[in-house]
Design an enzyme around this catalytic site. Structure first.
Site, short mmCIF file in Angstrom:
data_model
loop_
_atom_site.label_atom_id
_atom_site.label_comp_id
_atom_site.label_asym_id
_atom_site.label_seq_id
_atom_site.Cartn_x
_atom_site.Cartn_y
_atom_site.Cartn_z
CG HIS A 260 -44.23 -44.96 34.98
ND1 HIS A 260 -45.18 -43.97 34.88
CD2 HIS A 260 -44.84 -46.00 35.59
CE1 HIS A 260 -46.31 -44.40 35.41
NE2 HIS A 260 -46.13 -45.62 35.84
CB CYS A 261 -38.76 -47.55 33.23
SG CYS A 261 -39.04 -47.09 34.94
#
Length: 419
Positions: A260-261
């Site tokens: 997600h990052c």
């Protein structure tokens, strides 16, 4: 009654925060727009690896955790923490989820309440984007009527050592009173709170942390490509460099970056620099280019290896081990392993995948999910280790496979080629 906390988003950031807050004595309202998630949470069925079913059931039994797809139970909150996704859309930050959360929370704001944004985003989002939404929807003004700040999430899913409570928590507020209110809130949840002077500093802090990782992973990824072409074992060089006790931090190559990052957060920083200053953030853009093409590099290396055995990729059976974006995790969204599988499928390979952590409905069409076994290893023309889950027997992988392309440095042997 205890203080009421609303946590918007019950994913890998919001759910552990909610559980920790319940344990600390808060009355917690979890909100998630995904009704399937809400149904599972109300059945005490966790989909987040850092929260067990038992902990979720205990939170329900306490009577201090309720969860729903709307904000019906959120009225009268003392603190609201927003932990919604912030993806990219066509290379541009997509703040729709923050906007939706802000617009829903605003009518529920009351004097003295605090709102904290934890979603990763570009510097200025809290004050320039979220604040006007809250003021317009509530009729209140900050900081006179309510508190507002930013605290970057530092959750590392699946990390058994560094958890929410023992990871230092950076906090900020739009004024001194907001900072103190938010500091005091997180001090009840974590061992160490790190106050900074403004939300923009806290927002940049998060982007700096992930950009640091992103560019260093890109460095070793590109180095692995050139080292292989030069006939040098890059893994041995990394092991040797890692013995230096100062001035060096170990990073290792892989099939790309995921989750997600890392594929997203540095682009937020690059976008902000370009939009505000008119400059290209060259380090970030170069790292993006290198890491984005690592799945292609894995497909190319596997194709060359099959070619040496007089086998085309088209029609060859390839067993992919691990599809999640990181070791021992179950999320394969934004995973470079999925991009490798798609690349092999595009070239006509018969791809089978083994990953007991990943739900099969998340996988690309045409990929057969199989159990890890000696038979599957032996029947594959090539095995590619993409995510090095500890549940795989790597000695068996080396022994039973005709050829192994190992992108994670877990196998050894004459039939093994490491990325």
């Amino acid at each position: 009654m205890g203080e009421k906390l609303v946590v918007v988003g019950q994913g890998y950031v919001g759910l552990p925060l909610a559980m920790r807050a319940v344990a600390a004595g808060f009355d917690v309202v979890g909100v998630d727009v995904d009704e399937r998630r809400v149904k599972r949470l109300n059945a005490a069925e966790s989909y987040v690896e850092d929260v067990g079913d038992g902990a979720l059931a205990a939170a329900h039994r306490s009577g201090r955790y309720v969860v729903g797809a709307d904000y019906g139970a959120a009225e009268g909150f003392d603190v609201c923490v927003i932990t919604v996704p912030t993806p990219l859309r066509d290379g541009v930050p997509d703040l729709r989820h923050i906007a939706a959360a802000g617009e829903a929370v605003a009518p529920l704001l009351r004097r003295g309440a605090a709102v904290v944004l934890e979603s990763t985003t570009y510097p200025g989002t809290t004050e320039e984007y979220l604040l006007p939404l809250l003021e317009e929807g509530s009729g209140l003004r900050a900081p006179e009527d309510f508190h507002l700040g930013y605290s970057p999430e530092r959750i590392d899913p699946g990390n058994g050592h560094w958890r929410l409570e023992n990871t230092p928590k950076v906090v900020s507020g739009i004024d001194a009173a907001s900072l103190e209110r938010i500091r005091a809130f997180y001090a009840r949840l974590v061992d160490q709170v790190v106050p900074v002077s403004s939300p923009q500093v806290a927002e940049l802090c998060k982007l700096l942390e992930n950009t640091f990782r992103h560019v260093n992973i890109a460095l070793v990824n590109e180095l692995s490509i050139f080292a292989q072409q030069l006939g040098i074992d890059v893994w041995e060089a990394i092991d040797a460099a890692s013995t230096k006790p100062f001035g060096y931090m170990r990073f290792t190559p892989g099939p790309g970056v995921g989750g997600h990052c890392l594929p997203i957060d540095p682009s937020y920083l690059s976008w902000k620099v370009k939009r505000s200053l008119g400059h290209n953030f060259q380090f970030v853009e170069l790292a993006n280019d290198i890491n984005r093409h690592m799945p292609d590099q894995v497909v190319r290396r596997l194709g060359l290896a099959l070619n040496r055995s007089r086998k085309p990729v088209n029609g060859s059976r390839v067993l992919a081990l691990g599809l999640a974006y990181k070791k021992n995790a179950g999320d394969c969204r934004e995973s470079p392993a999925i991009d490798v599988v798609r690349g092999l499928r595009k070239l006509g390979a018969d791809v089978r995948a083994a990953d007991p952590h990943v739900d099969s409905f998340l996988l690309p069409p045409g990929v057969e999910v199989v159990a890890f076994s000696e038979r599957e290893l032996a029947e594959a023309d090539a095995v590619v280790v993409l995510t090095d889950h500890d549940c795989f027997d790597y000695a068996l992988v080396q022994r039973a496979s005709a050829f192994v392309l190992d992108t994670r440095n877990r196998c050894r042997g004459p039939n093994v080629e490491r990325l």
